[in-house]
Design a protein around this motif. Structure first.
Motif, PDB file in Angstrom:
ATOM      1  N   ALA A 180      -4.532  -5.661 -12.539  1.00 37.19           N
ATOM      2  CA  ALA A 180      -4.040  -5.230 -14.013  1.00 37.19           C
ATOM      3  C   ALA A 180      -2.612  -4.494 -13.846  1.00 37.19           C
ATOM      4  O   ALA A 180      -2.162  -4.287 -14.959  1.00 37.19           O
ATOM      5  CB  ALA A 180      -5.082  -4.191 -14.654  1.00 37.19           C
ATOM      6  N   THR A 181      -1.975  -4.682 -12.489  1.00 41.57           N
ATOM      7  CA  THR A 181      -0.937  -3.890 -12.396  1.00 41.57           C
ATOM      8  C   THR A 181       0.150  -4.611 -11.397  1.00 41.57           C
ATOM      9  O   THR A 181      -0.422  -5.010 -10.573  1.00 41.57           O
ATOM     10  CB  THR A 181      -1.130  -2.373 -12.097  1.00 41.57           C
ATOM     11  OG1 THR A 181      -2.298  -1.690 -12.585  1.00 41.57           O
ATOM     12  CG2 THR A 181       0.071  -1.667 -12.101  1.00 41.57           C
ATOM     13  N   ALA A 182       1.358  -4.595 -11.731  1.00 42.16           N
ATOM     14  CA  ALA A 182       2.274  -5.039 -10.484  1.00 42.16           C
ATOM     15  C   ALA A 182       3.151  -3.903 -10.366  1.00 42.16           C
ATOM     16  O   ALA A 182       3.431  -2.913 -11.107  1.00 42.16           O
ATOM     17  CB  ALA A 182       3.086  -6.445 -11.021  1.00 42.16           C
ATOM     18  N   VAL A 183       3.653  -3.650  -9.068  1.00 40.90           N
ATOM     19  CA  VAL A 183       4.475  -2.776  -8.667  1.00 40.90           C
ATOM     20  C   VAL A 183       5.586  -3.212  -8.047  1.00 40.90           C
ATOM     21  O   VAL A 183       5.791  -4.362  -7.336  1.00 40.90           O
ATOM     22  CB  VAL A 183       3.735  -1.776  -7.588  1.00 40.90           C
ATOM     23  CG1 VAL A 183       3.291  -2.525  -6.309  1.00 40.90           C
ATOM     24  CG2 VAL A 183       4.625  -0.666  -7.260  1.00 40.90           C
ATOM     25  N   ARG A 184       6.944  -2.842  -8.209  1.00 38.50           N
ATOM     26  CA  ARG A 184       7.916  -3.362  -7.738  1.00 38.50           C
ATOM     27  C   ARG A 184       9.305  -2.473  -8.280  1.00 38.50           C
ATOM     28  O   ARG A 184       9.022  -1.429  -8.848  1.00 38.50           O
ATOM     29  CB  ARG A 184       8.401  -4.921  -7.657  1.00 38.50           C
ATOM     30  CG  ARG A 184       8.212  -5.167  -9.373  1.00 38.50           C
ATOM     31  CD  ARG A 184       7.667  -6.556  -9.235  1.00 38.50           C
ATOM     32  NE  ARG A 184       6.615  -7.043  -8.959  1.00 38.50           N
ATOM     33  CZ  ARG A 184       6.420  -8.248  -8.288  1.00 38.50           C
ATOM     34  NH1 ARG A 184       7.209  -8.852  -8.129  1.00 38.50           N
ATOM     35  NH2 ARG A 184       5.134  -8.262  -7.659  1.00 38.50           N
ATOM     36  N   GLN A 185      10.521  -2.906  -7.750  1.00 35.67           N
ATOM     37  CA  GLN A 185      11.765  -2.086  -8.310  1.00 35.67           C
ATOM     38  C   GLN A 185      11.976  -2.633  -9.763  1.00 35.67           C
ATOM     39  O   GLN A 185      11.461  -3.638 -10.090  1.00 35.67           O
ATOM     40  CB  GLN A 185      12.862  -2.417  -7.402  1.00 35.67           C
ATOM     41  CG  GLN A 185      12.840  -1.634  -6.123  1.00 35.67           C
ATOM     42  CD  GLN A 185      12.647  -0.363  -6.041  1.00 35.67           C
ATOM     43  OE1 GLN A 185      13.124   0.122  -6.935  1.00 35.67           O
ATOM     44  NE2 GLN A 185      11.647   0.152  -5.053  1.00 35.67           N
ATOM     45  N   GLY A 241       0.846  -1.241   0.092  1.00 32.79           N
ATOM     46  CA  GLY A 241       0.081  -0.002  -0.147  1.00 32.79           C
ATOM     47  C   GLY A 241       0.877   1.142   0.108  1.00 32.79           C
ATOM     48  O   GLY A 241       0.652   2.309  -0.783  1.00 32.79           O
ATOM     49  N   TRP A 242       1.705   1.165   0.809  1.00 28.56           N
ATOM     50  CA  TRP A 242       2.558   2.383   0.919  1.00 28.56           C
ATOM     51  C   TRP A 242       3.667   2.749  -0.514  1.00 28.56           C
ATOM     52  O   TRP A 242       3.714   4.062  -0.660  1.00 28.56           O
ATOM     53  CB  TRP A 242       3.656   2.221   2.320  1.00 28.56           C
ATOM     54  CG  TRP A 242       4.156   3.547   2.572  1.00 28.56           C
ATOM     55  CD1 TRP A 242       5.561   4.065   2.448  1.00 28.56           C
ATOM     56  CD2 TRP A 242       3.304   4.689   3.159  1.00 28.56           C
ATOM     57  NE1 TRP A 242       5.659   5.191   2.735  1.00 28.56           N
ATOM     58  CE2 TRP A 242       4.250   5.726   3.241  1.00 28.56           C
ATOM     59  CE3 TRP A 242       2.063   4.887   3.210  1.00 28.56           C
ATOM     60  CZ2 TRP A 242       3.892   6.902   3.694  1.00 28.56           C
ATOM     61  CZ3 TRP A 242       1.754   6.145   3.659  1.00 28.56           C
ATOM     62  CH2 TRP A 242       2.611   7.134   4.026  1.00 28.56           C
ATOM     63  N   TRP A 243       3.937   1.518  -1.156  1.00 29.99           N
ATOM     64  CA  TRP A 243       4.573   1.638  -2.354  1.00 29.99           C
ATOM     65  C   TRP A 243       3.766   2.388  -3.417  1.00 29.99           C
ATOM     66  O   TRP A 243       4.218   3.388  -4.001  1.00 29.99           O
ATOM     67  CB  TRP A 243       5.030   0.325  -2.808  1.00 29.99           C
ATOM     68  CG  TRP A 243       6.079  -0.229  -2.088  1.00 29.99           C
ATOM     69  CD1 TRP A 243       6.798   0.399  -1.104  1.00 29.99           C
ATOM     70  CD2 TRP A 243       6.984  -1.247  -2.452  1.00 29.99           C
ATOM     71  NE1 TRP A 243       7.702  -0.466  -0.704  1.00 29.99           N
ATOM     72  CE2 TRP A 243       7.980  -1.683  -1.649  1.00 29.99           C
ATOM     73  CE3 TRP A 243       6.649  -2.228  -3.448  1.00 29.99           C
ATOM     74  CZ2 TRP A 243       8.812  -2.582  -1.497  1.00 29.99           C
ATOM     75  CZ3 TRP A 243       7.588  -3.638  -3.397  1.00 29.99           C
ATOM     76  CH2 TRP A 243       8.655  -3.523  -2.610  1.00 29.99           C
ATOM     77  N   VAL A 244       2.397   1.901  -3.243  1.00 31.68           N
ATOM     78  CA  VAL A 244       1.616   2.435  -4.440  1.00 31.68           C
ATOM     79  C   VAL A 244       1.508   4.047  -4.041  1.00 31.68           C
ATOM     80  O   VAL A 244       1.634   4.877  -4.783  1.00 31.68           O
ATOM     81  CB  VAL A 244       0.348   1.830  -4.348  1.00 31.68           C
ATOM     82  CG1 VAL A 244      -0.745   2.523  -5.206  1.00 31.68           C
ATOM     83  CG2 VAL A 244       0.480   0.307  -4.738  1.00 31.68           C
TER      84      VAL A 244
END
Lengths: 296, 320, 529
Positions: C320-325, C238-241
């Protein structure tokens, strides 16, 4: 009078069938979901959850498990050896202890009880146990012993055995004692045969315990051919999420995490055989043992 | 716990011949029979128990368990740093009491019915079915609960939408969770637990039932006046055994069933989940041992108190 | 009866402790294998050093079998590859290597136990998230001196800079060989993997900005009710987004986060601390945004209990989305592109200009076990497998021309399924790039390098020895509120934030921060020197 009794009995039985039946259905339902789920494609489960009928039927999970049948067969072998040996040892140790503790004339029985009971409340934790097992008892070098020994005694078992034996009328043992039989003979020849229901109970519990144990295997076994079944299941159940935020940031690439269907299929594969054992023991819980018969 | 002087009989007075006489002269074979268990427990429980000292130490690998520096009660401090420990201790006890009551009632009901029913196949099949949940690990059980309650595709919400009703957010609603947890705990243990009662019922002398039948006792009366009283020692013992661990919770169950849902913590937080949350960002055996010791000591006091009371009332039922 | 019994018990315990104490006072710690009672951390290298300092040739006449403890599951090609590696090792340094893999599920239990029991092994994985500082402080690792490093690990010595060695120091001593791979971090610096097919479906051409991404997500909510825009199941997701949509604040070489505060250490004599109202006000903004996103349906109502994480949900078509480095984005891209090319996966970088903090060197690394009997050989083997290009290629990419082909530009192309052996802890400069990477991977990576900076704080290892109880108490509070607030699951964001703050402050946050600050000041002074 007779009329009255049978009406009562009928009422009681109807109630019994309903209550037990409903409970049984509640218990089988999740199992059903698991079986159906194990035959579904993983993608569908992630998307829509479990369902009542296998949508998108797939054998992938089982194929994955039996892809390398050697591992799973080895695991079966290990689990069966450990379960059988462990249960026999446990029965011997616990019934003997239970019998001694049931003897009213054994003065220090309460103190021994306390000696055992104390350890069910206080424990030193994992580290000292691990040091003892690995550094002194060399468990790492003897994987089978490592999986069997830690589980061959349980105070809970001793207690239910003791309670059961205490209820056996003392008249039975008294008569034999006069004939000059020693305590061990009484235990082996008289007490054990009439304690079959409790032996079956404790034997079953112990077998389930050994069958379900993965912890000792995890701690002490590093050779793949000595992995037991539950440990296989365990590694598939618990190898996914990062533990904390730092770790999430650690750019860990998880190699294809085990899928939901795989977990479910593994659950099925590990339950199967022990269920086969159950009917053999069941007769002891279904047929009453007439103590009176022995008495005469 | 003083000696129960009231019960002193001539027999007891005669026994004052010392430990050695009692153990090795009077009952050598019994002593020999109990020796293996005594030895086993000594090695596998009492030796590692010495490790409790790390709760009072600044444990480091280099210095080892006994060589590490003493730390006093420092490792216990984190438990009491905030007031949470009191709430979670009470939560743990309440949950365990609820488990105990519900489990015993359910398991005994099933056992009594199973022992009286006559259809062999029904008995065999249902008994096997009842045992099944025992094999389902809490991880998988948690997945099942999620699938039933989930907002997105849960069974309940699917039913609601098909009836044209609004979806409800059950997962995040704290009030319904205590019953859910109690229910699933009962569900998992019912087959396993009922076996103990069943075996004990099977051990009851059939002649007693026959005699009662001839005397015209109805089936309800037979259960009430024969079966239940004869099960009483077993029930009392099982209760006593679980009292010792009443301050301990099943971490895996709470963690997996609730999915570690932070919104539910007010009603699902027990000591074990609290300790887990506290120590998850550090690696500290001393502090986790301290938490375990807190649970042990409290449990020990409870059990000793109860056992003493029972000794006064019903000496036959004591645990030790 | 209890008095007598207690006496008996106590005497039993006493006898037992005597037995244990006499039999092996030097046996229960990891010091057991050494005849000297000296703890392993206290200059364990001295006696050996004095014996053979002048010898330039290293004695490798005796064959040794080394054991290495690794994190993660045993990889598929391990047995085949390790045989080849061992053949080479036998020839080069007269040693062989066996690896014990600790699967993720058992890692947390088994890894520390191995140190606690003093079990025999020579090499092991370590990193900041597996409690490197803590383990080192407890005497779990062997100290590495610069002389040893120069003598036995020349390749490592060449690749790891003085600054990096400085970054792994605990109490001024080196216990870890850090990774040197090209990796970035930062909550605000995450990239996204999205689905090109959906983009086309919504009639969108590309995603360049935060607004584009929001538009894409709104489209998902509107047109694909079966899907969620992004799946999160832990507070940090959540915080990353959220951080991706908020202005960059308190980020830079001199900034570093502490417990509920931020430090600015450009002037070691005058360290600035951002905490209290200012810090909490900033958090509150983030929490409010999380609430807004949650209500818009960007993630599911089940987020707090969801078992599947962000990546799994994306791979299976739920989100629909992936979040990461960026590196992990690329890994995700390669995976999807190989299995589901029809999704037309793409990596999007909505903030190409944001400062990109380098990943801390302690984030991945290798160490020597405190009680290893084969110090020299362990170092030599580690030197070879982590930086010798031949070894590295063999371990990470397999046999040349059999598992992969080497291209002129140094990249590699897998033949068939990629070989899967690589160990963690050795993500190094010598790593090669695959030819299946995302088309814009290199561009984004270059961009990251361009914007890259090394936060001084990466070299700071906090020791919570003084305030363990407070840290634990605060951890339990944080684990309670952070998921709810960072994933937007409360109506009363302000009230709960206030409650959160009140509770951590009551638990002793001030004391925690003071202790932290003291160590930061000390660190900043040292860093300057």
């Amino acid at each position: 009078m007779i009329q009255q009794q049978s009406r009562d009995e009928r009422l009681f039985h109807t109630l019994g069938y309903i209550v037990v039946g409903i409970m049984a259905v509640i218990c089988i339902f999740p199992m059903y979901l698991i079986i159906v789920g194990s035959f579904m494609s993983n993608e569908v489960i992630v998307k829509y959850g479990f369902s009542l009928w296998p949508e998108a039927f797939s054998l992938d999970a089982y194929r994955l498990i039996f892809d390398n049948p050697k591992h799973i067969l080895d695991a079966y072998k290990v689990t069966i050896i450990v379960t059988v040996c462990g249960t026999l040892l446990l029965l011997f140790l616990c019934t003997m202890t239970g019998y001694v503790l049931s003897r009213q004339d054994y003065k220090y029985r309460n103190k021994f009880s306390f000696y055992f009971f104390f350890t069910t409340i206080f424990g030193g934790g994992l580290v000292p146990f691990y040091i003892l097992a690995v550094n002194y008892l060399k468990f790492k070098e003897h994987p089978l012993i490592a999986m069997i020994t830690p589980g061959i005694f349980g105070y809970f078992y001793v207690i239910i055995i003791r309670t059961y034996i205490s209820k056996i009328p003392s008249s039975i043992t008294e008569s034999v004692k006069i004939d000059g039989a020693n305590d061990f003979t009484i235990y082996a020849r008289i007490i054990m045969p009439i304690s079959k229901p409790i032996l079956a109970t404790v034997g079953l519990f112990s077998a389930l315990g050994f069958w379900n144990d993965w912890f000792n295997c995890m701690l002490f076994v590093s050779e793949k051919k000595f992995y037991n079944l539950q440990y296989y299941l365990y590694t598939t159940l618990n190898s996914v999420a990062p533990m904390n935020a730092v770790m999430a940031n650690a750019n860990i690439s998880y190699t294809t995490p085990p899928t939901h269907t795989f977990k479910l299929a593994m659950t099925i594969v590990t339950i199967g055989p022990i269920l086969l054992l159950y009917p053999f023991l069941q007769k002891y819980f279904i047929k009453g043992i007439a103590v009176g018969a022995v008495k005469g | 716990m003083s000696k129960p002087a009231i019960h002193a009989t001539p027999l007891q007075q005669k026994r004052r011949k010392g430990v050695f006489y009692e153990l090795f002269i009077k009952h050598p074979i019994l002593t020999l029979m109990i020796a293996p268990a005594v030895l086993y427990i000594f090695v596998f429980s009492y030796l590692p128990m010495l490790g409790i000292v790390i709760a009072f130490k600044d444990y480091t690998y280099a210095k080892g368990i006994f060589g590490s520096d003493w730390a006093g009660f420092k490792n216990f401090k984190f438990l009491f740093q905030t007031g949470v420990i009191y709430r979670v201790t009470i939560n743990t006890i309440l949950y365990n009491l609820a488990f105990l009551t519900v489990d015993i009632v359910a398991q005994m009901t099933i056992a009594v019915f199973l022992s009286e029913l006559t259809n062999k196949y029904f008995k065999k099949i249902t008994q096997t079915m009842l045992l099944l949940p025992f094999f389902i690990s809490w991880v998988v059980a948690g997945a099942i609960v999620f699938n039933i309650l989930s907002y997105r595709y849960g069974v309940i919400n699917n039913v609601l939408t098909s009836l044209g009703l609004e979806k409800v957010d059950i997962m995040n609603n704290p009030t319904i969770w205590p019953p859910i947890i109690v229910f699933f705990r009962m569900w998992k243990g019912i087959g396993y637990g009922s076996i103990v009662y069943l075996a004990n019922i099977m051990g009851i002398d059939q002649e007693i039932y026959e005699a009662a039948k001839i005397d015209g006792a109805s089936i309800f009366q037979r259960v009430k006046y024969i079966t239940l009283p004869l099960l009483k020692p077993t029930i009392v013992i099982l209760i006593l055994l679980s009292l010792g661990n009443i301050i301990r919770g099943d971490f895996a169950m709470f963690y997996n069933l609730t999915g570690n849902n932070a919104l539910l913590l007010d009603v699902t937080d027990i000591i074990d989940t609290f300790v887990y949350r506290s120590l998850m960002t550090m690696q500290n055996y001393s502090m986790s041992t301290a938490a375990g010791l807190y649970q042990s000591v409290l449990g020990f006091f409870i059990i000793v108190t109860v056992n003493t009371i029972i000794k006064k009332v019903q000496p036959d039922y004591t645990l030790f | 009866m209890s008095k007598k019994l207690t006496l008996v018990l106590i005497s039993v315990l006493l006898i037992a402790s005597l037995l244990v104490g006499c039999g092996g006072s030097n046996v229960d710690g990891p010091g057991n294998t050494e005849p000297t009672p000296e703890p392993a951390t206290a200059e364990p290298t001295d006696p050996e050093e004095t014996e053979e300092p002048t010898e330039s040739d290293i004695d490798i006449s005796e064959f040794v079998e080394l054991k290495m403890v690794m994190v993660g599951p045993e990889l598929d090609d391990y047995e085949r590859i390790i045989e080849l590696v061992n053949a080479k090792l036998k020839e080069d340094v007269n040693a062989s290597l066996t690896v014990e893999f600790l699967d993720w599920g058992e890692f947390a239990t088994k890894y520390p136990l191995k140190f606690a029991s003093g079990e025999e092994f020579d090499l092991c994985y370590t990193s900041n998230w597996s409690f490197y500082g803590d383990q080192a402080g407890k005497g779990g690792f062997l100290e590495l001196t610069m002389e040893d490093i120069e003598k036995y690990m020349p390749r490592i010595n060449e690749n790891v800079t003085a600054d990096m060695w400085d970054g792994v120091k605990v109490d001024g001593k080196i216990f870890m060989i850090p990774q040197t791979g090209l990796q970035f971090t930062g909550d605000h610096n995450n990239k996204f993997v999205i689905r090109g097919d959906l983009l086309e479906k919504y009639g969108m051409s590309e995603i360049k900005t935060a607004d584009d991404l929001i538009e894409y997500w709104d489209n998902v909510v509107e047109h694909d009710p079966d899907m969620v825009p992004i799946a999160i199941n832990q507070s940090w997701w959540g915080w990353w987004v959220i951080s991706s949509f908020r202005p960059v604040k308190w980020v830079g070489e001199n900034y570093g986060a502490g417990p509920f505060n931020v430090y600015e250490i450009s002037d070691p004599d005058n360290i600035k601390i951002i905490d209290g109202d200012e810090w909490w006000a900033d958090r509150l903004e983030g929490f409010k945004m999380a609430r807004e996103f949650q209500q818009k349906g960007y993630w599911s109502k089940d987020a707090l209990t969801l078992q599947d994480d962000n990546g799994v949900m994306f791979e299976n078509g739920v989100s629909a989305t992936a979040v990461r480095q960026i590196t992990m984005c690329n890994e995700m891209y390669e995976k999807i592109n190989a299995t589901k090319p029809e999704w037309k996966p793409m990596i999007v970088d909505i903030h190409p200009d944001r400062p990109a903090p380098y990943y801390p060197v302690t984030g991945d690394g290798m160490a020597l076990h405190a009680t290893t009997k084969h110090k020299e050989r362990s170092m030599m083997v580690l030197d070879l497998i982590s930086y010798d290009q031949e070894y590295y290629d063999l371990i990470y990419y397999g046999v040349k021309d059999e598992d992969y082909t080497l291209n002129d530009d140094g990249s590699f192309t897998s033949i068939g399924a990629p070989v899967n052996v690589g160990f963690r802890g050795m993500n190094n400069k010598v790593a090669r790039m695959s030819t299946t990477v995302a088309p814009n991977y290199k561009e984004i990576l270059d961009n990251q390098v361009k914007n890259g900076f090394h936060p001084k704080f990466n070299n700071f290892i906090y020791n919570n020895k003084n305030i363990e109880a407070i840290a634990a108490a605060i951890s339990s509070i944080e684990e309670k509120y952070a998921p709810i607030l960072q994933m937007g699951f409360t109506d009363d964001v302000e009230g709960m934030t206030e409650q959160f703050r009140k509770e951590v402050e009551a638990a002793g946050l001030k004391e925690y921060q003071d202790d932290f600050t003291a160590q930061v000041i000390e660190f900043a002074k040292r860093y300057k020197d």
